[in-house]
Structures are given as C-alpha cells and as structure tokens.
Design an enzyme around this catalytic site. Structure first.
Site, short mmCIF file in Angstrom:
data_model
loop_
_atom_site.label_atom_id
_atom_site.label_comp_id
_atom_site.label_asym_id
_atom_site.label_seq_id
_atom_site.Cartn_x
_atom_site.Cartn_y
_atom_site.Cartn_z
N ASP A 90 0.83 -1.21 0.00
CA ASP A 90 0.00 0.00 0.00
C ASP A 90 0.86 1.26 0.00
OD1 ASP A 90 -2.07 -1.77 0.27
OD2 ASP A 90 -2.92 -0.86 2.07
N ASP A 91 0.23 2.34 -0.42
CA ASP A 91 0.69 3.72 -0.21
C ASP A 91 1.77 4.18 -1.18
OD1 ASP A 91 -1.09 3.82 1.81
OD2 ASP A 91 0.35 3.77 3.45
N HIS A 93 -6.01 2.66 -4.23
CA HIS A 93 -5.92 2.90 -2.79
C HIS A 93 -6.33 4.33 -2.46
CE1 HIS A 93 -4.91 1.86 1.25
NE2 HIS A 93 -3.82 2.59 1.33
N HIS A 144 -5.37 9.17 0.28
CA HIS A 144 -5.41 8.46 1.57
C HIS A 144 -6.35 9.11 2.59
CE1 HIS A 144 -3.90 5.64 4.62
NE2 HIS A 144 -3.37 4.99 3.60
N HIS A 203 3.85 -2.22 3.11
CA HIS A 203 3.88 -0.89 2.51
C HIS A 203 5.23 -0.69 1.82
CE1 HIS A 203 0.90 -0.74 5.74
NE2 HIS A 203 0.27 0.17 5.01
#
Length: 534
Positions: free
Chosen positions: A337-338, A388, A392, A480
């Site tokens: 993620d991210d 995603h 955020h 991540h």
C-alpha cells in the site's frame, strides 16, 4: 492499515505511512534551511516588485512537484511544494516552505520535546541536542527515518483560475511519537502567476463575505452526513461560526474552497474538512468568478475534441504471462500500500523480477501521477494494480460526491499512466462501511495478515509477525512499499517462501484459484472472508 488496537497510532502512522512516499531527496535545497524563532511571516517584510515575467500571450506555466525528504534526527521532514519555472514566483514559494520548516524545528526545540523522548529515540541525536542548527548533510547521511521521532509533512493543492490567479493550499501535519495527537495546519497563498505578485485574502473580499460564507457552511453541515447527525444537530452548533472570518480559503475551478483544519474547528474525528462553495452562492467577492467553471468546462471540451490522449500498452514479461498456477499447491498474495515510491517500490520490483514472482500494489492516485514509470514497470513485471484512493482520506466520513470525485481522480491517474483502471479498491486504513461499499464501483478488499511494518519499521519484527502464522496458504499479506525496512524484509521473505513451496499470486488470481470467485462491486472482502470465517 489497521488502527483498531491502538487508535492513536492512526494519527502518527497516517503521516508516516501515507506521506513518506514518492518523494525524491533534494538535500541541496534542504541544506539551505536554518531554524529561526519567529512565527511564519504572512506578509513579506519587503514585497517583491511585480515585474512582468510572462507576456500576456505566453501560456500558463505547467506545475512541477518539488519534493524534499530530510532526516535530521530526531526530526524528519517531507516537504512537497509546486514549482512553475518562473523565478520570481518559485523563489517566494520555496522561501515560504522552508520558513515553515524552520519554525517547526524551532517550535519543538523550544518545547523541549527532544529531551522528553525515550533514550532509544535520541541515541543518535547528540549533535542535534548540542546546537539549535540542524545537522549538516554529512551527519544526515548517518541517520534514517527509524532514528526520527518528530515528523513534519507538507503537501499541497494548487489551482489557476481567472487567467492569472494562482491559489495554493499547503496542508501541514506535525507528529510527535510520544504525543497521541496529529497537529494539522493549513496555509493558503495567492499570486498573480504572470508577475509573481503576492495577493492577499483581503484583496478579494468585502464586508459581506463572512456572513455569506457562514450561511452556506451552516446549511452544508446541517444537510451533509456524517456532520448532520453527529455534530450539526447540537444546540450550540451555529455558535461555532460566530466571529469566523474564513481567511484560509482557496480558489478552484468549481468554487471557493473553505478549509476547516482538524482539531481547531470540527470535532477531532472528522479530520480536516474542506467545503466547496459555488461562486454563484457567494456574496462579498470583489473578483468576478461566476463563469470560471463554465469557461474551464468549455476549454476542457475543446481540448478533448482537438486531441485524443493515448497510452502505449505495457507489455507483460513473457515468463510471467505464461507461468502456470497450480490450484493444489499453497499460494500467497503479497500486497503493498501507499506507493509508488521512486526508490523503495523499485527495490521491491527488483526482488520480484529476480525471483520471477508477482504482487499486488494498491497505489495512491496522487503518486501514480508523480511516478507513472514505476507503475508501468509493475504492470510489465506481471503485478496487479489496485486503487488505494487519491490521497489516503478516511472514506467512512466522505460524502457520495467526495467518494466519486476521489475515485474519478484516481482512475484518471491510472488511465494516464497505463491505459486502464484497477478492478480492486483497498480503502485507506481498511475503513469501508456499507455506505462506502455502495459508492465504490469496484470490489473492496483488505487483507488477512497485517505485518505491522508501518508500526515497527523493523525488518526482524516484520518477518516475525509473518512467521507467527504457520500456514500462509491463501493469505493476503499487507505491507507498505514506502519503507526501507519493508524492502529488506521482502528480500528475505520471497526466497524463503519459495523454498517452503509457496506460489506467489496476485489478489485477483488468489480469488480465482483459491476462492473460485470473481470479486463483485459493492462488496467488501475483508479479514473475515479472506480468513475463511464467513
């Protein structure tokens, strides 16, 4: 990312996990900053003379994102700001950003946060404690994010409206690991983009402005969930706006953006909130912006008619495209993620390529825009892309319109980068209530094993967390791709799992081969489903 066990880590790790991403280190710029004790000067002591830097016939300059990552233990800085290739303008913006950095450093030095930190947090910071000057670039090379306990992140949004009016909003987050609170600040700047002249909020409004805004925002909060039920229904709600002058606003194509920083106006659980007010609804603006939206829409339509944007298809590696997946053998889906991150994501891709395995990358649309070449390499190596969100946000507190806007922005980023959009959505923080599921047009998926790499940032602990699950068959592992320690863990984990007989599959492949389904839009495939509990 899980935040259920330690809620206050949400505040810290939102910054760490969500923002130490996608930034090229620019130490040359960072070295020019020195801490000062004054507050940010919102008006220049000596205004820069407005000299023409662009002719009227020149096109509006294209914005470039400048990024600085600096570790000066115990401080860590991630600073993002726009650059336009116009010296008189870029100099003012950069000066403002580094003044914010200097004030942040001075603020926490004066508050003696450094001496209050645990010894393990400051064992590498002797030089910082002996002087008010941040370490030199030579000493900075010996520290990393893991040595830092006080974090500053600065991101921005910018718009050009009404031909020359540039409006920039900076979102500043401050996190101290020993304090369970994220301090958020908002700074707005306005310029004539052609001359570089600084413009002030008071240049745009008259005495009727505040009353007009108050009327609109009260109605907005009273009619919009989750504010209407959880906050605006209170008897003292309207009194919150008494005396409010709304000096932190920004101009955008579809209206005026009124920013309400987290913890300073709204209850803490709503975070920073922005209300967009159509220009036609506002009294007290002394600049005519009623037709801005229509002009921009017409220009966009004309541009689309004149040229069609095409993206060269990405060719997937033949070895990956032709690989066999045995449904009778154990399989695991690594997910990240991210990202994308220009350094750490690339390093993880190097590992995947070396062992000819795949993963699923749930990317932030804003970073896909910044690093499309990384995303194209992910596809070329056979990995899967997932949505995603754009930046955020907590989707559980967004309206249907805000969710749709975020989804559209992220989809466009993927379309521009690789020519297609993902079929899976991983909600930030794993927050995906029924309302979110109903308003996301693709399937929502979380994970079955959280490595907690965002919390530990320790290679050994990441591997130990994974090892606690003896049978990983069918696992969706959350990591991540924005931490060096995660890269190090992947370098060890991949060959170990191969030796243990595991196949590496994407999340969609796992659904197909292990669960025998194609994920459906409007449904959440969370921990319970992925763990076989439902």
């Amino acid at each position: 990312m899980k935040r259920n066990i330690f809620p206050y880590f949400l505040l810290i790790t939102t910054l760490i996990a969500g923002v130490f991403t996608g930034c090229a280190t620019t130490s040359e710029v960072a070295e020019e900053t020195t801490p000062v004790t004054s507050e940010v000067v919102m008006e220049p002591e000596a205004p820069i003379e407005a000299t023409p830097v662009l002719d009227v016939s020149d096109p509006i300059p294209v914005v470039t994102k400048e990024s600085v990552i600096e570790y000066a233990a115990p401080f860590a800085y991630v600073l993002e700001y726009p650059s336009y290739g116009v010296e008189v303008l870029d100099t003012q913006i950069a000066d403002f950003v580094f003044q914010l950095q200097a004030d942040f450093t001075s603020q926490y030095q004066k508050k003696q946060f450094i001496s209050d930190l645990d010894e393990t947090d400051v064992e590498h910071t002797d030089s910082t404690q002996e002087t008010d000057t941040p370490p030199t670039s030579e000493s900075e090379t010996s520290v990393s994010q893991e040595d830092c306990s006080i974090f500053m992140h600065l991101s921005y949004e910018s718009n050009v409206v009404h031909e020359n009016l540039l409006s920039i909003t900076f979102f500043e987050s401050q996190v101290v690991q020993t304090v369970p609170l994220t301090l958020e600040k908002i700074h707005t700047l306005h310029y004539d983009i052609r001359t570089g002249e600084r413009l002030w909020e008071t240049d745009f409004i008259d005495s009727t402005f505040a009353g007009s805004i108050t009327e609109y925002v009260i109605a907005y909060f009273q009619e919009t969930e989750p504010f209407a039920e959880k906050w605006a229904a209170r008897d003292d709600f309207a009194t919150k706006f008494e005396g409010e002058t709304y000096q932190q606003f920004a101009f955008a194509e579809d209206g005026l953006l009124i920013h309400f920083p987290a913890y300073t106006f709204l209850p803490y659980n709503f975070g920073t909130t922005t209300v967009t007010i159509p220009y036609s609804e506002i009294d007290g603006l002394v600049i005519d912006l009623d037709s801005v939206t229509e002009e921009k829409a017409d220009a966009t339509t004309d541009d689309n008619d004149d040229e069609e944007t095409t993206v060269t298809p990405v060719m997937v590696s033949a070895d990956i495209a032709n690989r066999d997946i045995d449904p009778n053998k154990p399989m695991v889906a690594l997910t990240f993620d991210d990202g994308p991150h220009p350094v750490h994501t690339e390093a993880i891709l190097d590992v995947l390529a070396e062992y000819n395995v795949v993963a699923t990358f749930f990317e932030l649309g804003s970073l896909v825009e910044s690093y499309p070449e990384v995303v194209r390499r992910q596809v070329a190596l056979g990995s899967e892309l997932g949505n995603h969100s754009y930046s955020h946000k907590n989707f559980n507190i967004l309206s249907a319109e805000e969710i749709a806007e975020d989804y559209a922005l992220t989809s466009k980023a993927f379309l521009d980068a690789v020519g297609f959009t993902p079929t899976l959505f991983r909600p930030p923080y794993g927050y995906c209530n029924d309302f979110v599921q109903k308003n996301i047009p693709i399937a929502c998926v979380t994970w079955s094993l959280d490595t907690l790499d965002w919390e530990s940032r320790d290679t050994d602990k990441i591997l130990e967390t994974i090892a606690e699950t003896e049978d990983l068959d069918g696992s969706v592992i959350l990591m991540h791709d924005i931490y060096e320690t995660t890269v190090e863990a992947v370098e060890i984990l991949v060959p170990e799992l191969i030796a243990d007989g595991y196949q590496f599959v994407t999340v969609s492949e796992l659904f197909s081969y292990r669960f025998g389904i194609t994920p459906e839009a409007g449904k959440l495939y969370g921990y319970a489903y992925l763990s076989g509990l439902e």
